[in-house]
Design an enzyme around this catalytic site. Structure first.
Site, PDB file in Angstrom:
ATOM      1  CD  GLN A 203      -2.787   1.137   2.506  1.00 44.34           C
ATOM      2  OE1 GLN A 203      -2.556   0.363   3.418  1.00 44.34           O
ATOM      3  NE2 GLN A 203      -3.788   2.007   2.564  1.00 44.34           N
TER       4      GLN A 203
ATOM      5  CE1 TYR B 188       0.431 -10.351   7.712  1.00 43.20           C
ATOM      6  CE2 TYR B 188       2.104  -9.019   8.785  1.00 43.20           C
ATOM      7  CZ  TYR B 188       0.947  -9.771   8.854  1.00 43.20           C
ATOM      8  OH  TYR B 188       0.306  -9.931  10.065  1.00 43.20           O
TER       9      TYR B 188
ATOM     10  CB  SER C 213      -1.355 -15.389  15.012  1.00 44.61           C
ATOM     11  OG  SER C 213      -2.235 -14.333  14.636  1.00 44.61           O
TER      12      SER C 213
ATOM     13  CD  GLN D 121       0.230 -10.567  15.717  1.00 41.15           C
ATOM     14  OE1 GLN D 121      -0.029 -10.339  14.548  1.00 41.15           O
ATOM     15  NE2 GLN D 121       1.477 -10.507  16.182  1.00 41.15           N
TER      16      GLN D 121
ATOM     17  CE  LYS E  23      -9.889   4.563   7.885  1.00 38.30           C
ATOM     18  NZ  LYS E  23      -8.477   4.480   7.432  1.00 38.30           N
TER      19      LYS E  23
ATOM     20  NE  ARG F 138      -5.140  -0.556   6.561  1.00 38.21           N
ATOM     21  CZ  ARG F 138      -4.192  -0.799   7.469  1.00 38.21           C
ATOM     22  NH1 ARG F 138      -4.233  -1.886   8.179  1.00 38.21           N
ATOM     23  NH2 ARG F 138      -3.207   0.054   7.655  1.00 38.21           N
TER      24      ARG F 138
ATOM     25  N   GLY G  31      -1.122  -0.072  12.658  1.00 39.87           N
ATOM     26  CA  GLY G  31      -1.012  -0.367  11.225  1.00 39.87           C
ATOM     27  C   GLY G  31      -1.082   0.876  10.368  1.00 39.87           C
TER      28      GLY G  31
ATOM     29  CG  ASN H 133      -2.837   5.834  15.350  1.00 35.54           C
ATOM     30  OD1 ASN H 133      -3.820   6.561  15.475  1.00 35.54           O
ATOM     31  ND2 ASN H 133      -2.718   4.978  14.346  1.00 35.54           N
TER      32      ASN H 133
END
Length: 327
Positions: free
Chosen positions: A27, A54, A154, A180, A220, A230, A286, A296
Site C-alpha cells: 500500500q 504479507y 496467532s 496474537q 473515518k 485499505r 497499522g 496514534n
C-alpha cells in the site's frame, strides 16, 4: 513510551508496536515505510511485526532493507515473522506447520529480513493437518539453534493453545510465550473471556492486532465511505463486508462523541482503551501515513484520560462485555 513484559517472559516490549500488514511492500512506498519505522523507533517503539504472507514476502524484504539501512543496534529492537500461509502460490509443503515448512519458512524469513534470528516467531493459524507434537518440537529446535528467541501463535483457540502447553510440559520443551489475537472494542471474547485461564496459569503474552477494527474505530467511516483506505483494496472485500456493519458504525459515532468529551481523538481513544487491559502486552499499529502514526502514538498519554466513569460510559454504548467464566 511504556514497556511491558511479554507475558511471563523477561522480554520488554513497547506497549505500542508497528505492523506491516497491507502496508509494507504493497500500500505504501518503501520511503514512507522507512519514515514510519523512524518515527516509531524515535518514539520508543521497539517491536516491528511481520509475516511470510504479507505482500507475499515483499513486506519482509522491505523491512529487512530498512533495518540494514538504519543500522540500529540489533539488541534495541524486536522483529517477528509468522508462518502458516506461505505465499499465494504455495504448494503443499510450502505452507502449514509441518517441521519442513517451519524450518524452511523460518530460514526464508531470515533471508528476506537479512537477520541472523527473529525475536518472535508466530504460528499464524492452527494447522489441523499437522500433529501439535511436530509443531512444538520444530519450534523448540529453532530456539535451540538460536534462530528464534520466543515462539507463539496467532488466532488459536484456548483449547489449541492448551494442547501446545501440555505437549511442551510432557517433553520438557519450550511452550508458546505469546498469542496474537484480534482485539478491539467490537471484538472482545478471546482476550476478555476465552484466554483468561491461560493468562492466569501460563502467563500468556499478547500482541493484539486490528485495535481500530480495520479503521472503523478511527471514526473515518462515521458519515461517508472514503476511497483512499485499505478497505477499498482489491481482495479485501471480505474485510469490508465483515467490518462495516450498520450497528458498529452507529456505536462508533456515539464513541466518537464520548472521545471528544474526554479530550482525545477517536483513534487515540480506541487505542488507549486496548492499553487499559492488563493482559495486553503490546498493541500493533497499522499506520500508512506519518501523521496517522504520530497521532496514534499519543495513546500512551491518553490512557490516563480513561477513568472508571469513562470506561463505564463506553460499556453503556457497546453493550458487548463478555460474561466472565467462573474458575
Amino acid at each position: 513510551m511504556e514497556y511491558r513484559s511479554l507475558g511471563k517472559s523477561g522480554l520488554q516490549v513497547s506497549a505500542l508496536s508497528l505492523g506491516s500488514w497491507l502496508t509494507f511492500g504493497k500500500q505504501i512506498t518503501d520511503e514512507v515505510a522507512g519514515q514510519l519505522m523512524e518515527i516509531a523507533y524515535e518514539a520508543g517503539v521497539n517491536f516491528f511485526d511481520n509475516a511470510e504472507i504479507y505482500a507475499n514476502g515483499q513486506s519482509e524484504v522491505v523491512m529487512g532493507n530498512l533495518l540494514k539501512e538504519k543500522n540500529w543496534d540489533r539488541s534495541s529492537y524486536i522483529v517477528s515473522s509468522k508462518l502458516f500461509f506461505g505465499s499465494s502460490q504455495a504448494k503443499p509443503n510450502q505452507k502449514g506447520l509441518s517441521r519442513k515448512h517451519i524450518m524452511e519458512g523460518c530460514h526464508a524469513a531470515l533471508k528476506r529480513l537479512q537477520l541472523d534470528y527473529v525475536d518472535l516467531l508466530f504460528c499464524h493459524r492452527p494447522d489441523k493437518n499437522t500433529p501439535i507434537e511436530e509443531t512444538v518440537w520444530a519450534m523448540n529446535h529453532l530456539i535451540a539453534q538460536g534462530k528464534v528467541l520466543y515462539w507463539g501463535t496467532s488466532e488459536w483457540s484456548a483449547s489449541e493453545l492448551m494442547e501446545a502447553y501440555l505437549v511442551a510440559e510432557k517433553y520438557h520443551l519450550i511452550g508458546p510465550t505469546m498469542e496474537q489475537p484480534q482485539y478491539n472494542m467490537l471484538v472482545r471474547d478471546k482476550m476478555e473471556k476465552e484466554y483468561l485461564h491461560l493468562f492466569k496459569h501460563y502467563g500468556l503474552g499478547t500482541s493484539i492486532w486490528s485495535p481500530l477494527a480495520s479503521g472503523l474505530l478511527s471514526g473515518k467511516y462515521n458519515q461517508r465511505m472514503p476511497t483512499d483506505t485499505r478497505m477499498n483494496t482489491d481482495g479485501l472485500e471480505w474485510l469490508k463486508e465483515r467490518t462495516l456493519q450498520e450497528q458498529w458504525i452507529e456505536k462508533t459515532c456515539r464513541l466518537t462523541e464520548l472521545a471528544a468529551k474526554t479530550g482525545v481523538s477517536m483513534p487515540v481513544f480506541a487505542l488507549a482503551w486496548c492499553l487499559k487491559n492488563p493482559n495486553v502486552s503490546t498493541v500493533i499499529l497499522g499506520a500508512s501515513k506519518t501523521a496517522q502514526l504520530q497521532e496514534n502514538l499519543q495513546a500512551i498519554e491518553a490512557v490516563k484520560q480513561l477513568t472508571e466513569q469513562v470506561l463505564e460510559e463506553v460499556e453503556q454504548i457497546l453493550q458487548n462485555k463478555p460474561e466472565q467464566p467462573q474458575f
